[in-house]
Design a protein around this motif. Sequence first.
Motif, mmCIF file in Angstrom:
data_model
loop_
_atom_site.group_PDB
_atom_site.id
_atom_site.type_symbol
_atom_site.label_atom_id
_atom_site.label_comp_id
_atom_site.label_asym_id
_atom_site.label_seq_id
_atom_site.Cartn_x
_atom_site.Cartn_y
_atom_site.Cartn_z
ATOM 1 N N ALA A 1 0.830 -1.206 0.000
ATOM 2 C CA ALA A 1 0.000 0.000 0.000
ATOM 3 C C ALA A 1 0.862 1.252 0.000
ATOM 4 O O ALA A 1 0.590 2.215 -0.729
ATOM 5 C CB ALA A 1 -0.927 -0.015 1.212
ATOM 6 N N ASP A 2 1.936 1.250 0.795
ATOM 7 C CA ASP A 2 2.822 2.408 0.841
ATOM 8 C C ASP A 2 3.595 2.563 -0.467
ATOM 9 O O ASP A 2 3.828 3.688 -0.931
ATOM 10 C CB ASP A 2 3.789 2.283 2.011
ATOM 11 N N LEU A 3 3.997 1.459 -1.079
ATOM 12 C CA LEU A 3 4.693 1.545 -2.356
ATOM 13 C C LEU A 3 3.796 2.173 -3.414
ATOM 14 O O LEU A 3 4.228 3.038 -4.190
ATOM 15 C CB LEU A 3 5.159 0.155 -2.807
ATOM 16 N N TRP A 4 2.534 1.734 -3.468
ATOM 17 C CA TRP A 4 1.605 2.311 -4.428
ATOM 18 C C TRP A 4 1.392 3.799 -4.156
ATOM 19 O O TRP A 4 1.294 4.609 -5.095
ATOM 20 C CB TRP A 4 0.263 1.583 -4.378
ATOM 21 N N GLU A 5 1.320 4.172 -2.890
ATOM 22 C CA GLU A 5 1.095 5.587 -2.587
ATOM 23 C C GLU A 5 2.279 6.443 -3.029
ATOM 24 O O GLU A 5 2.107 7.562 -3.524
ATOM 25 C CB GLU A 5 0.814 5.786 -1.105
#
Length: 480
Positions: A189-193
């Motif tokens: 999720a953090d990578l996508w953000e």
Amino acid sequence: MNDNAPQPPSRRSVLRTTAGVAGAGIGLGALGTGSAEAASPGAAAAAAEQVAAQTTGETSGTPRRRGATMANVPFTKRSTVRVGIIGLGNRGGSMLDLFLALPWVRVVAVCDPVRDKTERAAAKVVAAGQPAPAVYTNGEDDYENLCKRTDLDFVYVVTPWELHFEMAKTAMLNGKHVGVECPVAMTLADLWELVDLSEQTRRHCMQLENCCYGRNEMRVLRMAHAGRFGDLLHGAGAYNHDLRDLMFSPTYYEGPWRRIWHTKLRGDLYPNHGFGPVANYMDVNRGDRVVSISSFGTPALGLAEYRAEHMPPGDPSWKESYIGSDRTISLVQTAKGRVIRLEHDVSTPHPYSRINSLGGTRGVFEDFPARIYLEPDHKGHQWGDFGAYATEFDHWLWKEHANPPGGHGGMDYIMIYRLMQCMQLGLVPDFDVYDAATWTAPVPLSNDSIKAKGAPQAIPDFTRGEWRKARSGVDSVKPA
């Protein structure tokens, strides 16, 4: 010289458009998800179906682009690159010297909650003939004030892993390009953000993977692109490095943060050093892409055994229960059918090795120690001399800087020199947010795969289809 690029959207507008990202189902590898215990047979079948579908990069679940791609986006040209550094421990303190070695770079601000570290860093800057930098040492969140400065072009994040995401995010939301030490974030999720924010703010977010700039790695890269290995078939990379004494040292790290990660995740905590170079050899995100990962882990015994032999009764480490596999082995598949093997082991006795291997239809290279076997150059099943290829295939950066300063054999300096050169001349960076996300994705995904008894996990297409287009990378052309 100020950045002439259009101003990024406001922090409020970006937060509004990304507010649903973390909960939208795109963070498949978030901590605590994907375990075999929680998955039903139907869910497992659906996951396998998803892995197969994502091999083409055309799944209906691929998130829509939230901004124009950052692939091939150049920096704005500037005469001076103004840098802020967050984190001044062992790594940050040594890398400061390399920024100061470049005459077109000015270190404007430094940040660390430990005041002594910021004072030593500021003294270094002044000793190098630059104006005294602004110092941010007022607690854990003072980095936010550094990022708000209007006289910074680039923020370098070199802190414990769990802080990387928020710091990179804050830098971009304040209009700064950002370079982050490994790994760039700890969940999908953090990578996508970070991908979404880079596209929205039009600021680059880069994984500062120094091993991509090692002399051997760059030579193999150029040989691979010249076709000397034939059609590429397989590669391997690793971080096998006995860190037991450092992880239990009361002074080397600022607290036990690195060791604590072995109580949280079972997978490959540090894939970037091995993955980045091999991904470059295979033009991952530049004509090929990685589509799935299957990981397996040994029992976690090494840290507990070391603790029993070296740590006194009552030491805080005795409260820790280690679950992180002593050795994690992962197999990564690419869209073209190539295979990449990744290994991670920092908990058992082992000479340092990144493996760094590449094989194709015309031969193979293996590192640590470096050796090569290529047809028609070599015969009789005997390894050849890799040094014989230096004159023809050494990268121009290593020819121009034959004896670079700094640690890790000079690769740190080569990396910083090249990044700062790209910013000064207004060039496209050698790697971008899509590479950062791809090289870091094995952190959460290997954890999920091990918990699912080796079941393959889909690696998202962070480029959203741009991987099909050939483009430049670390195998760069020397600027005029």
